[in-house]
Design a protein around this motif. Sequence first.
Motif, short mmCIF file in Angstrom:
data_model
loop_
_atom_site.label_atom_id
_atom_site.label_comp_id
_atom_site.label_asym_id
_atom_site.label_seq_id
_atom_site.Cartn_x
_atom_site.Cartn_y
_atom_site.Cartn_z
N ARG A 159 -6.02 -5.74 10.54
CA ARG A 159 -4.88 -6.26 11.29
C ARG A 159 -4.79 -7.77 11.09
O ARG A 159 -5.73 -8.40 10.61
CB ARG A 159 -4.99 -5.91 12.77
N ALA A 160 -3.67 -8.35 11.46
CA ALA A 160 -3.42 -9.77 11.20
C ALA A 160 -4.47 -10.67 11.84
O ALA A 160 -4.71 -11.79 11.39
CB ALA A 160 -2.04 -10.16 11.69
N THR A 161 -5.11 -10.20 12.90
CA THR A 161 -6.11 -11.03 13.58
C THR A 161 -7.53 -10.75 13.11
O THR A 161 -8.48 -11.32 13.61
CB THR A 161 -6.05 -10.77 15.10
N SER A 162 -7.68 -9.87 12.11
CA SER A 162 -9.02 -9.47 11.67
C SER A 162 -9.68 -10.57 10.83
O SER A 162 -9.04 -11.39 10.22
CB SER A 162 -8.93 -8.19 10.82
N ASP A 163 -11.01 -10.54 10.83
CA ASP A 163 -11.80 -11.44 10.00
C ASP A 163 -11.67 -11.00 8.55
O ASP A 163 -11.80 -9.82 8.22
CB ASP A 163 -13.26 -11.36 10.45
N ALA A 164 -11.47 -11.95 7.66
CA ALA A 164 -11.27 -11.62 6.24
C ALA A 164 -12.52 -11.07 5.58
O ALA A 164 -12.47 -10.59 4.47
CB ALA A 164 -10.79 -12.85 5.47
N THR A 165 -13.67 -11.16 6.23
CA THR A 165 -14.89 -10.64 5.64
C THR A 165 -15.26 -9.26 6.20
O THR A 165 -16.35 -8.77 5.97
CB THR A 165 -16.07 -11.60 5.87
N ALA A 166 -14.38 -8.65 6.96
CA ALA A 166 -14.68 -7.33 7.51
C ALA A 166 -14.91 -6.31 6.40
O ALA A 166 -14.43 -6.47 5.29
CB ALA A 166 -13.54 -6.88 8.42
N ALA A 167 -15.64 -5.27 6.71
CA ALA A 167 -16.09 -4.34 5.68
C ALA A 167 -15.19 -3.13 5.53
O ALA A 167 -15.65 -2.05 5.16
CB ALA A 167 -17.52 -3.89 5.98
N GLU A 168 -13.91 -3.27 5.81
CA GLU A 168 -13.00 -2.14 5.59
C GLU A 168 -12.93 -1.77 4.12
O GLU A 168 -13.25 -2.58 3.24
CB GLU A 168 -11.58 -2.50 6.07
N PRO A 169 -12.50 -0.55 3.83
CA PRO A 169 -12.24 -0.20 2.42
C PRO A 169 -11.12 -1.06 1.85
O PRO A 169 -10.31 -1.63 2.59
CB PRO A 169 -11.85 1.27 2.49
N ILE A 170 -11.07 -1.15 0.52
CA ILE A 170 -10.11 -2.00 -0.18
C ILE A 170 -9.28 -1.16 -1.13
O ILE A 170 -9.82 -0.29 -1.84
CB ILE A 170 -10.84 -3.09 -0.99
N PHE A 207 1.41 -4.12 -21.75
CA PHE A 207 1.06 -4.19 -20.34
C PHE A 207 0.27 -2.94 -19.94
O PHE A 207 0.62 -1.83 -20.34
CB PHE A 207 2.32 -4.28 -19.47
N ASP A 208 -0.78 -3.12 -19.16
CA ASP A 208 -1.52 -2.02 -18.55
C ASP A 208 -1.47 -2.20 -17.03
O ASP A 208 -1.48 -3.33 -16.53
CB ASP A 208 -2.98 -1.99 -19.00
N LEU A 209 -1.45 -1.09 -16.30
CA LEU A 209 -1.41 -1.11 -14.85
C LEU A 209 -2.62 -0.37 -14.28
O LEU A 209 -3.04 0.64 -14.86
CB LEU A 209 -0.13 -0.46 -14.33
N PHE A 210 -3.16 -0.85 -13.16
CA PHE A 210 -4.30 -0.15 -12.57
C PHE A 210 -4.19 -0.16 -11.05
O PHE A 210 -3.58 -1.04 -10.44
CB PHE A 210 -5.63 -0.76 -13.01
N VAL A 211 -4.80 0.85 -10.46
CA VAL A 211 -4.92 0.95 -9.01
C VAL A 211 -6.29 1.53 -8.71
O VAL A 211 -6.75 2.46 -9.39
CB VAL A 211 -3.80 1.83 -8.40
N ASP A 212 -6.98 0.97 -7.72
CA ASP A 212 -8.29 1.52 -7.38
C ASP A 212 -8.59 1.35 -5.90
O ASP A 212 -7.90 0.62 -5.17
CB ASP A 212 -9.42 0.92 -8.24
N TYR A 213 -9.60 2.08 -5.48
CA TYR A 213 -10.04 2.12 -4.09
C TYR A 213 -11.53 1.83 -4.06
O TYR A 213 -12.31 2.40 -4.84
CB TYR A 213 -9.77 3.50 -3.49
N GLN A 214 -11.93 0.92 -3.18
CA GLN A 214 -13.35 0.61 -3.02
C GLN A 214 -13.80 0.97 -1.61
O GLN A 214 -13.11 0.66 -0.63
CB GLN A 214 -13.61 -0.88 -3.28
N SER A 215 -14.95 1.59 -1.53
CA SER A 215 -15.50 1.99 -0.23
C SER A 215 -15.84 0.77 0.60
O SER A 215 -15.96 -0.35 0.09
CB SER A 215 -16.76 2.81 -0.45
N PRO A 216 -16.03 0.95 1.90
CA PRO A 216 -16.61 -0.13 2.70
C PRO A 216 -18.01 -0.47 2.19
O PRO A 216 -18.63 0.32 1.48
CB PRO A 216 -16.68 0.46 4.11
N VAL A 217 -18.49 -1.63 2.55
CA VAL A 217 -19.89 -1.96 2.29
C VAL A 217 -20.74 -1.18 3.28
O VAL A 217 -20.47 -1.16 4.47
CB VAL A 217 -20.14 -3.47 2.44
#
Length: 336
Positions: free
Chosen positions: A177-188, A209-219
């Motif tokens: 959320r807009a008030t969250s800490d930027a170092t929080a461990a949410e997925p990306i 041109f190449d395009l990519f999309v990916d998902y990273q787990s939380p830490v």
Amino acid sequence: MYRRKSVAVTLVFLSLISHDLIAEQSDDAALIQHRSQHIYNAVFGLPAVASRPVQTREWQVSLEHSNQFMGGVADDERLLIDGETSELVVRHRQRLGACVQLEVTFPFIQHSEGSFDDTIDDWHKVFGLPDAQRDTSPFFSLNYSYESADGVAPDVDRPQSGIGDVQLAIQRSLGCRATSDATAAEPIVRFGVKLPTGSVSELRGSGEFDLFVDYQSPVLTFGNRWKSGAAIGLLYVGDSPRFARQNTIVSYGTLGVQFVLSNRWRLLAQLDLHTPFYNSNLRELGDPAVSMSGGVRFLGPADQSIELTISEDAAIDTTPDIVARLAWTYRPPAGR
């Protein structure tokens, strides 16, 4: 065998996300940002793994040097990859909001005869590793070439250097959320594009041109010392007329662990894989690529860190024989 490895990595990834989450600084993430691809794969836009969110902005300078020797003949295809390639990468990340950040990756690439052929050959002999009969060919030569019935790909037989393909990416922390800490461990989740800025004839880019999309787990954390993370993604490969038999979609994944050795030192291990870029009968081009990496990270003073890693081809001849990467990262404190 490689498909079974892909399935195993996916299952481990799914099991990891059930554990408790912790807040995570970007300089203490579990994953390594290396690419470790052989020359006819590296021209495409497969990205390094995404970094954890940064508080304000970040600069990183890394040098990745690979020694490559592989090749073969299969039906109407001929491949020879013999040389060394260095990639100097300047990466900048900028926080655009509490949950969103921009990343720009600017590579400078050099192909050369190199100077480590005999050292790598000795390394393989000492540890009993396969060396693709490296000692039957002249050391310190440069020859990157591939041809098939569909055409001849660009080849390099003398030293070349210049700009590679620039990448731009936007990533967002999910659940943030807009008030969250930027170092929080949410997925990306990350979306990106590779721009055709590198020379095709000198094997510094694909020209598309190449395009990519990916998902990273939380830490993820296990006890006081172990951390882990994983990522999965898809790459859309632009159809380049200079590279025959391309696959349009390439999937990729990463699984990494970190051990907290001390307040300043971290030990790292990582498995990276991707599906083939080519519809080829050569294992170097047509088999899933798997590499294993390990190294150390030093968390220095003044918002800096230094990282040294080494990677090997876990699936023989699908990635370079050995890749060394040295990276320096600097994160200016807020307000600077």
